[in-house]
Design a protein around this motif. Structure first.
Motif, PDB file in Angstrom:
ATOM      1  N   ASN A 145      42.357  35.538  32.495  1.00 24.80           N
ATOM      2  CA  ASN A 145      42.208  36.665  33.414  1.00 24.80           C
ATOM      3  C   ASN A 145      41.269  37.731  32.829  1.00 24.80           C
ATOM      4  O   ASN A 145      41.661  38.890  32.666  1.00 24.80           O
ATOM      5  CB  ASN A 145      43.585  37.261  33.738  1.00 24.80           C
ATOM      6  N   PRO A 146      40.023  37.349  32.531  1.00 21.29           N
ATOM      7  CA  PRO A 146      39.096  38.306  31.916  1.00 21.29           C
ATOM      8  C   PRO A 146      38.793  39.511  32.816  1.00 21.29           C
ATOM      9  O   PRO A 146      38.502  40.599  32.310  1.00 21.29           O
ATOM     10  CB  PRO A 146      37.836  37.478  31.637  1.00 21.29           C
ATOM     11  N   GLU A 147      38.893  39.335  34.139  1.00 13.91           N
ATOM     12  CA  GLU A 147      38.648  40.457  35.045  1.00 13.91           C
ATOM     13  C   GLU A 147      39.699  41.549  34.836  1.00 13.91           C
ATOM     14  O   GLU A 147      39.374  42.736  34.784  1.00 13.91           O
ATOM     15  CB  GLU A 147      38.664  39.995  36.508  1.00 13.91           C
ATOM     16  N   MET A 148      40.964  41.155  34.695  1.00 11.71           N
ATOM     17  CA  MET A 148      42.014  42.141  34.471  1.00 11.71           C
ATOM     18  C   MET A 148      41.866  42.780  33.093  1.00 11.71           C
ATOM     19  O   MET A 148      42.071  43.989  32.943  1.00 11.71           O
ATOM     20  CB  MET A 148      43.406  41.517  34.609  1.00 11.71           C
ATOM     21  N   LEU A 149      41.494  41.996  32.108  1.00 15.32           N
ATOM     22  CA  LEU A 149      41.267  42.554  30.775  1.00 15.32           C
ATOM     23  C   LEU A 149      40.214  43.659  30.837  1.00 15.32           C
ATOM     24  O   LEU A 149      40.401  44.730  30.265  1.00 15.32           O
ATOM     25  CB  LEU A 149      40.850  41.456  29.797  1.00 15.32           C
ATOM     26  N   ARG A 184      57.831  47.035  36.070  1.00 13.55           N
ATOM     27  CA  ARG A 184      57.380  45.825  36.769  1.00 13.55           C
ATOM     28  C   ARG A 184      56.562  46.222  37.985  1.00 13.55           C
ATOM     29  O   ARG A 184      57.012  46.992  38.835  1.00 13.55           O
ATOM     30  CB  ARG A 184      58.587  45.003  37.200  1.00 13.55           C
ATOM     31  N   THR A 185      55.345  45.697  38.047  1.00 10.94           N
ATOM     32  CA  THR A 185      54.471  45.938  39.188  1.00 10.94           C
ATOM     33  C   THR A 185      54.541  44.728  40.129  1.00 10.94           C
ATOM     34  O   THR A 185      55.205  43.738  39.840  1.00 10.94           O
ATOM     35  CB  THR A 185      53.012  46.127  38.722  1.00 10.94           C
ATOM     36  N   GLY A 186      53.811  44.806  41.217  1.00 10.41           N
ATOM     37  CA  GLY A 186      53.731  43.672  42.134  1.00 10.41           C
ATOM     38  C   GLY A 186      52.547  42.771  41.842  1.00 10.41           C
ATOM     39  O   GLY A 186      52.242  41.868  42.617  1.00 10.41           O
ATOM     40  N   GLU A 187      51.882  43.004  40.711  1.00 11.12           N
ATOM     41  CA  GLU A 187      50.688  42.233  40.339  1.00 11.12           C
ATOM     42  C   GLU A 187      51.016  40.741  40.248  1.00 11.12           C
ATOM     43  O   GLU A 187      52.011  40.353  39.642  1.00 11.12           O
ATOM     44  CB  GLU A 187      50.145  42.721  39.004  1.00 11.12           C
ATOM     45  N   CYS A 188      50.156  39.928  40.834  1.00 12.93           N
ATOM     46  CA  CYS A 188      50.367  38.474  40.816  1.00 12.93           C
ATOM     47  C   CYS A 188      49.180  37.739  40.213  1.00 12.93           C
ATOM     48  O   CYS A 188      48.834  36.638  40.646  1.00 12.93           O
ATOM     49  CB  CYS A 188      50.652  37.971  42.234  1.00 12.93           C
ATOM     50  N   SER A 189      48.540  38.336  39.229  1.00  8.18           N
ATOM     51  CA  SER A 189      47.480  37.637  38.512  1.00  8.18           C
ATOM     52  C   SER A 189      47.964  37.396  37.082  1.00  8.18           C
ATOM     53  O   SER A 189      48.697  38.210  36.529  1.00  8.18           O
ATOM     54  CB  SER A 189      46.162  38.424  38.550  1.00  8.18           C
ATOM     55  N   PRO A 190      47.583  36.269  36.484  1.00  2.00           N
ATOM     56  CA  PRO A 190      48.164  35.859  35.201  1.00  2.00           C
ATOM     57  C   PRO A 190      47.880  36.796  34.032  1.00  2.00           C
ATOM     58  O   PRO A 190      46.788  37.356  33.929  1.00  2.00           O
ATOM     59  CB  PRO A 190      47.543  34.480  34.955  1.00  2.00           C
ATOM     60  N   TYR A 191      48.895  36.955  33.211  1.00  2.00           N
ATOM     61  CA  TYR A 191      48.818  37.700  31.943  1.00  2.00           C
ATOM     62  C   TYR A 191      48.464  39.181  32.138  1.00  2.00           C
ATOM     63  O   TYR A 191      47.893  39.807  31.255  1.00  2.00           O
ATOM     64  CB  TYR A 191      47.855  37.024  30.962  1.00  2.00           C
ATOM     65  N   SER A 192      48.815  39.729  33.286  1.00  2.28           N
ATOM     66  CA  SER A 192      48.583  41.154  33.555  1.00  2.28           C
ATOM     67  C   SER A 192      49.754  41.954  33.007  1.00  2.28           C
ATOM     68  O   SER A 192      50.613  42.444  33.756  1.00  2.28           O
ATOM     69  CB  SER A 192      48.407  41.385  35.060  1.00  2.28           C
TER      70      SER A 192
END
Length: 135
Positions: free
Chosen positions: A77-81, A117-125
């Motif tokens: 998940n480089p975009e989230m990083l 806890r957020t509602g984020e559903c992207s990996p390793y966030s």
């Protein structure tokens, strides 16, 4: 009424209680949360609220000297990083980054004062925010 950006009373309270090197975790919807750690569950549905939408107001109130990230975020998940790093740049903080495996990350969360806890559903966030001092 509270004047600063962060309005959530539970999160504000947890930040007010922590001392130097204590930590708070901000996580996606899927991270397992240990029963013995305070859970502040903001998740409403997939993606709401998003990870960055929760992280940035927290950074407006919390002095962070170190962050812990799962090394898997670099590939998965480089975009989230990049968004996480941009959030720190915008906050004016340049914390030390500690990279651990996702399995080790989950173990470290056992020592968090609270997990948001957020509602984020992207990996390793997920990020562990280790408190710094303002003096």
């Amino acid at each position: 009424m509270k004047k600063s950006r962060l309005l959530n009373s539970e999160i504000s309270y947890e930040i007010a209680k922590i001392g130097h090197t204590d930590h708070i975790t901000v996580c996606d919807a899927g991270l397992p949360i240990p029963n013995e750690v305070k859970r502040i569950d903001l998740a409403i549905e997939g993606g709401i609220p998003g990870f960055i939408a929760v992280l940035e107001p927290i950074l407006s109130e919390m002095q962070v000297e170190e962050i812990i990230l799962a090394q898997e975020i670099k590939e998965k998940n480089p975009e989230m990083l990049e968004k996480i790093m941009e959030s720190f740049r915008k906050s004016g903080m340049d914390p030390k980054i500690t990279w651990v495996s996702h399995e080790e990350f989950k173990k470290i969360t056992n020592k968090s004062k609270a997990i948001v806890r957020t509602g984020e559903c992207s990996p390793y966030s997920n990020v562990i925010l280790k408190s710094g001092v303002v003096f």
